[in-house]
Design a protein around this motif. Structure first.
Motif: not given
Length: 108
Positions: A60-66, A72-78
């Motif tokens: 599981v990741f905390e993702v920051t974009i702009d 976002i966890g396993k199976g998710g994308a960005y």
């Protein structure tokens, strides 16, 4: 010519602080990279002129974009369009599979 196939363990591995990067396959216009993160590992905020898509293979990741942050966890994308500031924090140990176009010469 670059290889068109890869097996587990193939590719150049670079150890980073709290993570590692494995360049799986690359061509001038496309690159596939695996990032493995320890819990708490950080991909610091940065930007680059490449388009990037990322798939969460594990963890599981905390993702920051702009400036926008999502978990976002396993199976998710960005997707990160070129030039946007982005970064990640591993909330648990995990793996990201990233593709870049064009390839990241700085990873070779």
């Amino acid at each position: 010519m670059s290889p068109l196939f890869a097996q587990a363990g193939d590719g150049k591995v670079t150890q980073l602080d709290g993570s590692s990067r494995r360049v799986i396959l690359d061509l001038p216009d496309l690159m596939l990279v695996e990032f493995t993160f320890d819990k708490g590992g950080v991909g610091a905020l940065h930007s680059h002129p490449h388009r990037q898509s990322s798939y969460v293979a594990e963890g599981v990741f905390e993702v920051t974009i702009d400036g926008v942050t999502q978990t976002i966890g396993k199976g998710g994308a960005y997707i990160v369009p070129e030039g946007l500031v982005h970064g990640v924090k591993a909330l648990e140990a995990g793996k990201l599979i990233d593709s870049f176009t064009p390839r990241r010469e700085d990873f070779l």
